[in-house]
Design an enzyme around this catalytic site. Structure first.
Site, PDB file in Angstrom:
ATOM      1  N   SER A  70       0.762  -1.146  -0.146  1.00  0.00           N
ATOM      2  CA  SER A  70       0.130  -0.081  -0.125  1.00  0.00           C
ATOM      3  C   SER A  70       0.864   1.181   0.142  1.00  0.00           C
ATOM      4  O   SER A  70       1.649   1.604   0.793  1.00  0.00           O
ATOM      5  CB  SER A  70      -0.709  -0.113   1.341  1.00  0.00           C
ATOM      6  OG  SER A  70      -1.655   1.321   1.377  1.00  0.00           O
TER       7      SER A  70
ATOM      8  N   HIS B 145      -1.131  -1.364  -4.152  1.00  0.00           N
ATOM      9  CA  HIS B 145      -2.614  -0.946  -3.660  1.00  0.00           C
ATOM     10  C   HIS B 145      -2.474   0.712  -3.439  1.00  0.00           C
ATOM     11  O   HIS B 145      -1.701   1.330  -2.889  1.00  0.00           O
ATOM     12  CB  HIS B 145      -2.633  -1.664  -2.184  1.00  0.00           C
ATOM     13  CG  HIS B 145      -3.984  -1.480  -1.857  1.00  0.00           C
ATOM     14  ND1 HIS B 145      -5.203  -2.018  -1.723  1.00  0.00           N
ATOM     15  CD2 HIS B 145      -4.258  -0.625  -0.605  1.00  0.00           C
ATOM     16  CE1 HIS B 145      -6.232  -1.439  -1.034  1.00  0.00           C
ATOM     17  NE2 HIS B 145      -5.679  -0.722  -0.251  1.00  0.00           N
TER      18      HIS B 145
ATOM     19  N   ASP C 245      -4.636   4.189  -2.034  1.00  0.00           N
ATOM     20  CA  ASP C 245      -5.469   4.463  -0.979  1.00  0.00           C
ATOM     21  C   ASP C 245      -6.176   5.716  -1.317  1.00  0.00           C
ATOM     22  O   ASP C 245      -5.498   6.602  -1.086  1.00  0.00           O
ATOM     23  CB  ASP C 245      -5.231   4.318   0.312  1.00  0.00           C
ATOM     24  CG  ASP C 245      -5.103   2.955   0.840  1.00  0.00           C
ATOM     25  OD1 ASP C 245      -6.192   2.014   0.681  1.00  0.00           O
ATOM     26  OD2 ASP C 245      -4.231   2.661   1.380  1.00  0.00           O
TER      27      ASP C 245
ATOM     28  N   MET D 135      -8.513   8.633  -0.324  1.00  0.00           N
ATOM     29  CA  MET D 135      -9.495   9.238   0.944  1.00  0.00           C
ATOM     30  C   MET D 135      -9.978  10.497   1.000  1.00  0.00           C
ATOM     31  O   MET D 135      -9.313  11.505   0.572  1.00  0.00           O
ATOM     32  CB  MET D 135      -8.692   9.146   2.162  1.00  0.00           C
ATOM     33  CG  MET D 135      -8.201   7.738   2.647  1.00  0.00           C
ATOM     34  SD  MET D 135      -6.930   7.754   3.628  1.00  0.00           S
ATOM     35  CE  MET D 135      -6.437   6.131   3.990  1.00  0.00           C
TER      36      MET D 135
ATOM     37  N   HIS E   1      -8.320   1.628  -4.098  1.00  0.00           N
ATOM     38  CA  HIS E   1      -9.365   1.432  -3.052  1.00  0.00           C
ATOM     39  C   HIS E   1     -10.041   2.696  -2.675  1.00  0.00           C
ATOM     40  O   HIS E   1      -9.262   3.802  -2.251  1.00  0.00           O
ATOM     41  CB  HIS E   1      -8.616   0.806  -1.876  1.00  0.00           C
ATOM     42  CG  HIS E   1      -9.381   0.840  -0.595  1.00  0.00           C
ATOM     43  ND1 HIS E   1      -9.134   0.479   0.629  1.00  0.00           N
ATOM     44  CD2 HIS E   1     -10.761   0.737  -0.328  1.00  0.00           C
ATOM     45  CE1 HIS E   1      -9.775   0.440   1.606  1.00  0.00           C
ATOM     46  NE2 HIS E   1     -11.018   0.588   0.868  1.00  0.00           N
TER      47      HIS E   1
ATOM     48  N   MET F 244     -12.188   5.084  -0.762  1.00  0.00           N
ATOM     49  CA  MET F 244     -12.749   5.360   0.756  1.00  0.00           C
ATOM     50  C   MET F 244     -13.220   6.673   0.425  1.00  0.00           C
ATOM     51  O   MET F 244     -12.802   7.735   1.023  1.00  0.00           O
ATOM     52  CB  MET F 244     -11.606   5.322   1.698  1.00  0.00           C
ATOM     53  CG  MET F 244     -11.027   3.821   2.061  1.00  0.00           C
ATOM     54  SD  MET F 244      -9.555   3.923   2.985  1.00  0.00           S
ATOM     55  CE  MET F 244      -8.443   3.766   1.630  1.00  0.00           C
TER      56      MET F 244
ATOM     57  N   MET G 106     -11.717  -5.222   5.281  1.00  0.00           N
ATOM     58  CA  MET G 106     -11.007  -4.080   6.120  1.00  0.00           C
ATOM     59  C   MET G 106     -10.854  -4.593   7.520  1.00  0.00           C
ATOM     60  O   MET G 106     -11.790  -5.071   8.193  1.00  0.00           O
ATOM     61  CB  MET G 106     -11.751  -2.595   6.309  1.00  0.00           C
ATOM     62  CG  MET G 106     -11.916  -1.999   5.026  1.00  0.00           C
ATOM     63  SD  MET G 106     -10.259  -1.610   3.833  1.00  0.00           S
ATOM     64  CE  MET G 106      -9.549  -0.954   5.464  1.00  0.00           C
TER      65      MET G 106
ATOM     66  N   ASP H 179      -7.035  -6.137   4.194  1.00  0.00           N
ATOM     67  CA  ASP H 179      -6.566  -4.691   4.237  1.00  0.00           C
ATOM     68  C   ASP H 179      -6.531  -4.164   5.459  1.00  0.00           C
ATOM     69  O   ASP H 179      -7.448  -3.749   6.077  1.00  0.00           O
ATOM     70  CB  ASP H 179      -7.317  -3.839   3.299  1.00  0.00           C
ATOM     71  CG  ASP H 179      -6.603  -2.585   2.889  1.00  0.00           C
ATOM     72  OD1 ASP H 179      -5.495  -2.215   3.404  1.00  0.00           O
ATOM     73  OD2 ASP H 179      -7.170  -1.466   2.471  1.00  0.00           O
TER      74      ASP H 179
END
Ligand code: DX5
Ligand code: ZN
Length: 223
Positions: free
Chosen positions: A8, A33, A35, A37, A66, A68, A137, A175
């Protein structure tokens, strides 16, 4: 089937992104990966598609993005254009999950759904056929470096049983708080993709950590 490792990038050194991505290129990692946000779905903000585009330019591994974020349906095409191979949305952020999954697939990306620690896997019973990847998660989303929530191991087992019983090709990703210490039990429970942030990037030798993670269970697991 052999398991996959997805470092990640959230745990990387943002001042030396290209260097850390080059490490991932040289490693035995399978995905990167990424992320995203938004400060609304989760109490933290990371980065947007322009940065993902730059990552994709440097990265030779598929990007596992991913999201979020609230209203992810507004940005799916943009993340696909930025280079995402897998696009994962949160169940908790999608009132029309079935439609959102179709939208992801229409872009040519693989469709993933992430579940927060409090969300039972049974909520996916009626869409599982449409899901390429379920991201369980094992921390509350928003930050790297948190402690693994042990209970999520049972969720992996439960979901894996469903997948096998229904003869589906959906893969389970785990994750949050994943490292060499718990990887084997996660793989035994049915996880196929291990996301690892701090345990890779904060380790003394990230290349070696990825390699060791990749070799876990090679003598003991029939996967
Ligand atoms: C958490 C993110 C994770 C995070 C994992 O919200 O979705 O991908 O980067 O970091 P570690 O492995 O440090 O828990
Ligand atoms: Zn993540």
């Amino acid at each position: 089937m052999k398991h996959l490792i997805a470092p990640s990038i959230l745990a990387a050194d943002f001042g030396n992104l290209a260097k850390d991505i080059e490490m991932v290129n040289q490693s035995r990692a399978d995905y990167l990966h990424v992320d995203i946000m938004d400060g609304r779905f989760v109490p933290n903000i990371s980065f947007g598609m322009d940065i993902v585009k730059v990552m994709n330019k440097h990265c030779e591994k598929p990007l596992d993005v991913h999201l979020m974020i609230v209203e992810p349906e507004k940005y799916i095409e943009a993340f696909r254009e930025a280079g995402a191979e897998i696009i994962t949305v949160h169940y908790e952020a999608c009132p029309h999950l079935h439609r959102t999954l179709q939208q992801i697939k229409a872009t040519g990306a693989k469709a993933g759904v992430a579940l927060n620690p409090h969300t039972p896997v049974s909520v996916l019973d009626d869409v599982l056929e449409n899901v390429d990847l379920v991201c369980i998660m094992s921390v509350n989303p928003g930050f790297g470096g948190q402690k693994f929530i042990y209970r999520t191991l049972h969720k992996v087992e439960k979901l894996y049983e469903q997948i096998i019983t229904r003869n589906l090709s959906t893969v389970i990703e785990i994750d949050g708080g994943v490292g060499l210490q718990n990887a084997e039990s996660l793989l035994k429970a049915g996880a196929r993709v291990l996301v690892a942030g701090s345990s890779v990037f904060k380790s003394e030798n990230p290349l070696d950590t990825i390699s060791r993670m990749k070799d876990i269970g090679k003598d003991t697991l029939m996967v």
